[in-house]
Design an enzyme around this catalytic site. Structure first.
Site, PDB file in Angstrom:
ATOM      1  N   ASP A  15       2.436  37.643 -38.376  1.00  0.00           N
ATOM      2  CA  ASP A  15       1.189  37.472 -37.628  1.00  0.00           C
ATOM      3  C   ASP A  15      -0.012  37.730 -38.535  1.00  0.00           C
ATOM      4  OD1 ASP A  15      -0.273  36.740 -35.392  1.00  0.00           O
ATOM      5  OD2 ASP A  15       1.137  37.749 -34.066  1.00  0.00           O
ATOM      6  N   LYS A  26       6.883  38.827 -32.365  1.00  0.00           N
ATOM      7  CA  LYS A  26       5.974  39.494 -31.415  1.00  0.00           C
ATOM      8  C   LYS A  26       6.599  40.755 -30.885  1.00  0.00           C
ATOM      9  CE  LYS A  26       2.627  36.456 -31.339  1.00  0.00           C
ATOM     10  NZ  LYS A  26       1.214  36.666 -31.509  1.00  0.00           N
ATOM     11  N   HIS A  47      -3.602  30.424 -41.706  1.00  0.00           N
ATOM     12  CA  HIS A  47      -3.976  30.949 -40.394  1.00  0.00           C
ATOM     13  C   HIS A  47      -5.494  31.001 -40.357  1.00  0.00           C
ATOM     14  CE1 HIS A  47      -4.236  33.411 -36.825  1.00  0.00           C
ATOM     15  NE2 HIS A  47      -2.935  33.301 -36.659  1.00  0.00           N
TER      16      HIS A  47
END
Ligand code: CAP
Ligand code: MG
Length: 431
Positions: A181, A153, A271
């Site tokens: 991500d 992040k 995801h």
């Protein structure tokens, strides 16, 4: 006047489906002025062989292919679909039927596909997960605790080198996985190939220094041929996982990649970005447990399933339905949530709990999932007052505490990382 439509022919409340039929549970609300029976006839018709008007000539075969709405319970209906309607091993085609035009019909105000029982003679044409939960545990040499990972992040913006450095800190803090991500693919400041290359060097270093197995979920999401190319790079560098944004890429691509990654020995982390556009409205769309079911059938090894306590929506009941769908060999029904499902020889898949977690929330998440899941704590480690490594260590300490039946406060007395994490976040629930 001649009869205009034949929707009533798709309803038979005395009908008993055979074990070869796909049975689907829908929540439905008829449009104004429409009876329940008229509405469910429309759902069964449009998702199988029907159309809006009577036809002059039908071969006898048609009767055998019709779906039948056979049970109403309040605003819930069960519809049975004969096996002849479905193509072997074609997940897209199933969705074009039971999750297709019906959501836009004027005859229903709301419609939600909650679950489907997929018979053995249907699921046997799909591969399912390559490893199963036990296979992944063996691969990662982790016996009984939840597997742990963190997304680097902020989501996007680091160079490959910066990204890998954070990944290294994550591993050194005790985590098993470093995760890309959902919107990090191959950017001009962080090329996919370069990221894999630099991560490989640091993974080897972290493995050597810790004596543990370390891995990463590289996000290969792209056009299908490009995904294959990226999967090959990941395998060539000796990794065992890729990540795919399975909703945006779609069932066709996931099936292709399941085959391709299977040959390369790569597990798939799924995801679910964009799922909430159709799973969030409780009255309309498709349930998350059904998406999870499709993905286990096709063969991902894990899929995001929610936290119950973190930053994103998802009730505890929903989480448990998803977890059962993924982890059980024989899924027991839950009223208005799940239908029974026998997975036969299809292997299990892990739920992955992610989104707004930090060490202080670990006990609550483990209370829901137990130990059999992938715990992803991202902002909640990188935002630790002493940095990523301390944040990962604090999370591992929280897991140890839960597994030993200790409170976090007790554990924090002897563990400075956990103490500092609790000092910042306590039991804060982000939103
Ligand atoms: C988590 C995450 C995941 C979400 C997705 C994020 O980060 O990377 O994409 O968990 O939601 O960007 O939010 P944090 P879900 O741990 O820092 O929140 O798992 O519900 O599909
Ligand atoms: Mg994310």
């Amino acid at each position: 006047m001649a009869k205009i439509d034949w929707y009533d022919k798709f309803v038979d409340l005395g009908y008993k489906p055979s074990k070869d039929e796909i049975v689907v549970l829908f929540y439905f609300e008829p449009a104004a002025g429409m009876s329940k029976k008229e509405a469910i006839g429309r759902i069964a018709s449009e998702s199988s062989t029907g159309t809006w008007t009577t036809l002059t000539k039908l071969p006898p075969r048609m009767k055998k292919l019709q779906a039948t709405a056979f049970k109403i319970d309040g605003n819930y209906v069960k519809i049975a679909y004969p096996s002849g309607l479905w193509e072997n091993g074609n997940a897209c085609q199933l969705l074009s039927g039971i999750a297709g035009n019906i959501f836009g019909m004027k005859g229903v105000k709301n419609l939600r596909l909650i679950d489907a029982t997929l018979p053995q003679n249907y699921i046997k044409y799909f591969k399912g997960p390559q490893y199963g939960m036990q296979g992944i545990r063996k691969m990662m040499r982790v016996k009984s605790r939840p597997l742990t990972g963190a997304v680097v992040k902020p989501k996007i913006g680091f160079t490959a080198r910066e990204h890998a450095a954070i990944g290294y800190e994550t591993w050194m803090g005790g985590f098993d996985f470093v995760k890309d991500d959902e919107n990090l693919t191959s950017l001009k400041f962080n090329r996919f190939d370069e990221r894999v290359k630099i991560m490989t060097r640091l993974r080897d270093k972290a493995e050597k220094e810790t004596g543990e197995a370390k891995s990463a979920f590289f996000n290969i999401t792209a056009e299908t041929e490009e995904m294959k190319r990226r999967a090959k790079i990941v395998a060539d560098y000796g990794w065992n996982y890729v990540m795919i944004d399975v909703v945006v890429t779609g069932t066709a691509a996931v099936q292709t990649l399941r085959d391709y990654c299977g040959d390369l020995g790569l597990a798939i982390h799924a995801h679910r970005a964009m799922h909430a556009s159709f799973t969030r409205n409780a009255k309309h769309g498709i349930s998350m447990q059904f998406l999870a079911k499709m993905m286990r059938m096709i063969g991902v090894n894990q899929i995001h399933s929610g936290t119950g306590v973190g930053k994103l929506v998802g009730s505890k009941e929903e989480l448990l339905s998803i977890a059962d769908t993924l982890r059980e060999k024989k899924v027991k029904p839950r009223k208005h949530m799940l239908l029974e499902q026998d997975w036969g020889s299809i292997k299990t898949a892990f739920p992955a709990s992610s989104g707004g977690l930090h060490p202080g929330l670990v006990p609550e998440v483990m209370k829901i999932y137990g130990n059999e899941f992938i715990l992803l704590v991202s902002g909640g480690i990188h935002g630790h007052p002493d940095g990523t490594r301390a944040g990962a260590a604090a999370t591992m300490q929280a897991i140890d505490a839960v597994m030993a039946g200790e409170t976090l406060t007790e554990k924090a007395k002897k563990n400075i990382e956990l103490k500092r994490a609790l000092g910042k976040w306590g039991k804060y629930k982000p939103r």
